[in-house]
Design a protein around this motif. Structure first.
Motif, PDB file in Angstrom:
ATOM      1  N   LYS A  45       2.964  -2.199   2.974  1.00 19.32           N
ATOM      2  CA  LYS A  45       2.362  -3.476   2.641  1.00 19.32           C
ATOM      3  C   LYS A  45       3.339  -4.365   1.850  1.00 19.32           C
ATOM      4  N   ALA A  46       4.005  -3.715   0.908  1.00 12.26           N
ATOM      5  CA  ALA A  46       4.979  -4.449   0.102  1.00 12.26           C
ATOM      6  C   ALA A  46       6.089  -4.987   0.993  1.00 12.26           C
ATOM      7  N   ASP A  47       6.471  -4.177   1.935  1.00 12.81           N
ATOM      8  CA  ASP A  47       7.513  -4.533   2.888  1.00 12.81           C
ATOM      9  C   ASP A  47       7.118  -5.768   3.683  1.00 12.81           C
ATOM     10  N   VAL A  48       5.888  -5.757   4.165  1.00 11.88           N
ATOM     11  CA  VAL A  48       5.382  -6.877   4.954  1.00 11.88           C
ATOM     12  C   VAL A  48       5.366  -8.141   4.115  1.00 11.88           C
ATOM     13  N   LYS A  49       4.944  -7.986   2.879  1.00 17.73           N
ATOM     14  CA  LYS A  49       4.856  -9.129   1.969  1.00 17.73           C
ATOM     15  C   LYS A  49       6.241  -9.753   1.745  1.00 17.73           C
ATOM     16  N   ASP A  50       7.212  -8.877   1.516  1.00 15.91           N
ATOM     17  CA  ASP A  50       8.583  -9.340   1.301  1.00 15.91           C
ATOM     18  C   ASP A  50       9.075 -10.203   2.441  1.00 15.91           C
TER      19      ASP A  50
END
Ligand SMILES: Nc1ncnc2c1ncn2[C@@H]1O[C@H](COP(=O)(O)OP(=O)(O)OP(=O)(O)O)[C@@H](O)[C@H]1O
Ligand SMILES: [Mg+2]
Lengths: 307, 187
Positions: free
Chosen positions: B180-185
């Motif tokens: 999720k963090a990856d997608v947000k980045d």
């Protein structure tokens, strides 16, 4: 003494029309086809009709000749049209209620046991008459036929409980506990006994030394269950369920050996006066007969693959 | 557990003593259903085979199942997670010790397959749809429900596989969070 080889099979189960005669004839045909010698005995009190599964007419001689004229069983056996297999027919006169004395019955059993070069398959017919039950108890393999239908289940419980009750009563007598079962049963109000299971529990509680005998009798009383006329694969579950309840409720060890689906070719072959297993040898239902007969021969249970 | 007890438990569940975990589970489910519902095999003797008696049977079944699970789970974990060769150990992502297995979707799938359990069996018992289970195993995070629900699903699935639900859920959710963090980045 003639040694038991597990070759005397009796087919019962209580309810009429579940397919006892069909199973007897089909199973016999299959075993005979394997080159083994087979004698079928039809002792259906309500009306012997096993011969019609082979398209032959009612045999002229019957067990009456055994009881009244002392004819040997071999002499009474008629050809079925199938190699290695013959048929002996009983009839209402000789087998109904009181016409047959206990000693005569024992004599019949003794003679049946002497046929042990053959597989002897006995079609008991419907009902839980004492003569029927006694024959069932005498057999090496006690086979019951169930239809996936509530009346058939009900009658089967009745049949099995009757057989077990009779067996317990007889063997406790043999061990010298005369009438213990009857006495308990007569005083059932007092002991609050409402079922065979409670009767067994109560005898165990009150006569601890008899408990072992009951356990032994229960472990000798093995049943083989065949489910007939199933209409969907869901019905197969009824066989496993019945097996489970017989053990968990009555303590009776039952092997569920197989099933046959409902198949119009069964009655069609009777109308065509041809044995089903020859006439429809390639049908799925004939294969199902082969599977449970093999299981019976080997004392194995059906392998139920999931789903 | 003594062999004798073990044998008795298998007998109660009416299965061979070599049965796999999924066979044990199936037998348990079948028997539980049989003795807790009315059916044409129960109704004819319902008045003598009383509710109370049936309850006693159900308790035996429950006990047998619990005990067998405990026993086999121990065995399984010893051989799989703390022993040398094991499915999970091949997938250890970091750490030297065997007990720091990270439960990824793929590890869950391998454990399930090793036990010969089909997804539809899991679905039947956990009431989690097959699709969702598939997505969990393939870590199709974008197709999966929100975190709270997902966590519940993963714990249930873990429990079904006789794994520690907390550990599995924590591992899995941390992977989910990382994604999720990856997608947000990226956005
Ligand atoms: N698997 C089957 N599929 C279709 N019909 C069947 C099947 N088995 C038996 N039947 C039919 O059901 C009827 C009863 O069968 P059968 O005579 O074998 O029962 P039974 O138990 O011997 O009956 P009874 O108690 O009257 O002796 C027959 O008409 C027979 O053809
Ligand atoms: Mg008949």
């Amino acid at each position: 003494m003639v040694e038991k080889e597990g070759k005397i099979w009796a087919i019962g189960g209580g309810k009429g029309g579940t397919g006892k005669s069909f199973v007897t004839s089909a199973m016999g045909t299959y075993i005979a086809g394997k080159g083994k010698r087979v004698i079928l005995i039809d002792i259906d009190i309500g009306g012997a009709n096993l011969h019609s599964f082979f398209g032959i007419s009612r045999p002229k001689k019957s067990l009456t000749d055994f009881f009244e004229a002392g004819a040997s069983l071999n002499k009474l056996a008629v050809k079925t049209g199938i190699d290695n297999m013959s048929l002996i027919t009983g009839d209402i006169h000789s087998l109904a209620s009181d016409n047959i004395k206990f000693t005569q019955k024992l004599k019949l059993f003794r003679h049946i046991m002497k046929l042990n070069k053959h597989y002897v398959i006995i079609d008991l017919g419907a009902g839980s008459h004492n003569n029927t039950i006694d024959t069932f108890l005498m057999a090496d393999k006690k086979i019951v036929i169930l239809e996936p239908e509530i009346t058939s289940v009900e009658n089967m419980y009745h049949f099995i409980k009757n057989a077990l009750f009779r067996k317990l009563r007889m063997s406790l007598r043999e061990y010298g506990f005369k009438d213990i079962v009857e006495q308990m049963w007569e005083r059932r109000e007092e002991y609050n006994i409402k079922s065979l299971r409670e009767l067994m529990d109560c005898i165990r509680d009150n006569f601890s030394y008899v408990g072992d005998i009951i356990d032994k009798e229960l472990s000798d009383f093995k049943l083989y269950l065949i489910l007939n006329k199933i209409r969907s694969s869901d019905d197969i579950l009824i066989g496993s369920s019945m097996k489970s309840i017989l053990m968990k409720y009555l303590g009776v060890d039952t092997k569920f050996v197989g099933f046959v689906e409902y198949d119009d070719s069964v009655w069609r072959s009777m109308r065509e006066r041809r044995p089903f297993m020859l006439n429809y040898s390639l049908s799925r239902s004939a294969k199902e007969v082969e599977v449970f007969t093999e299981n019976l021969l080997k004392g194995k249970e059906i392998k139920l693959s999931r789903n | 557990m003594s062999r004798k007890n073990l044998k008795r438990y298998f007998e109660i569940l009416e299965i061979d003593s070599g049965a796999s975990l999924s066979e044990i589970r199936n037998a348990y489910i079948r028997l539980k259903r049989l003795y807790s519902t009315d059916s044409i095999v129960i109704t004819p003797i319902a008045d003598e085979f009383s509710k109370k008696r049936r309850l006693a049977v159900l308790q035996q079944i429950e006990e047998a199942y619990t005990k067998l699970n405990e026993e086999l789970k121990d065995e399984h974990q010893k051989s799989t997670y703390f022993g040398k060769p094991g499915i999970a150990s091949e997938n250890v992502s970091e750490g030297e010790e065997g007990d720091s297995v990270s439960f990824s979707g793929d590890v869950l799938r391998q454990i399930r397959e090793k036990r010969g359990i089909h997804l539809y069996e899991v679905a039947l018992d956990t009431k989690i749809r097959v699709e969702i289970l598939e997505n969990i195993e393939h870590e199709r995070f974008d197709a999966l429900p929100q975190e709270v629900y997902l966590k519940g699903h993963v714990s249930n699935y873990a429990r079904y596989l006789l794994l520690d639900p907390r550990k599995v859920a924590d591992d899995y959710i941390s992977r989910y969070k990382a994604w999720k963090a990856d997608v947000k980045d990226k956005t």
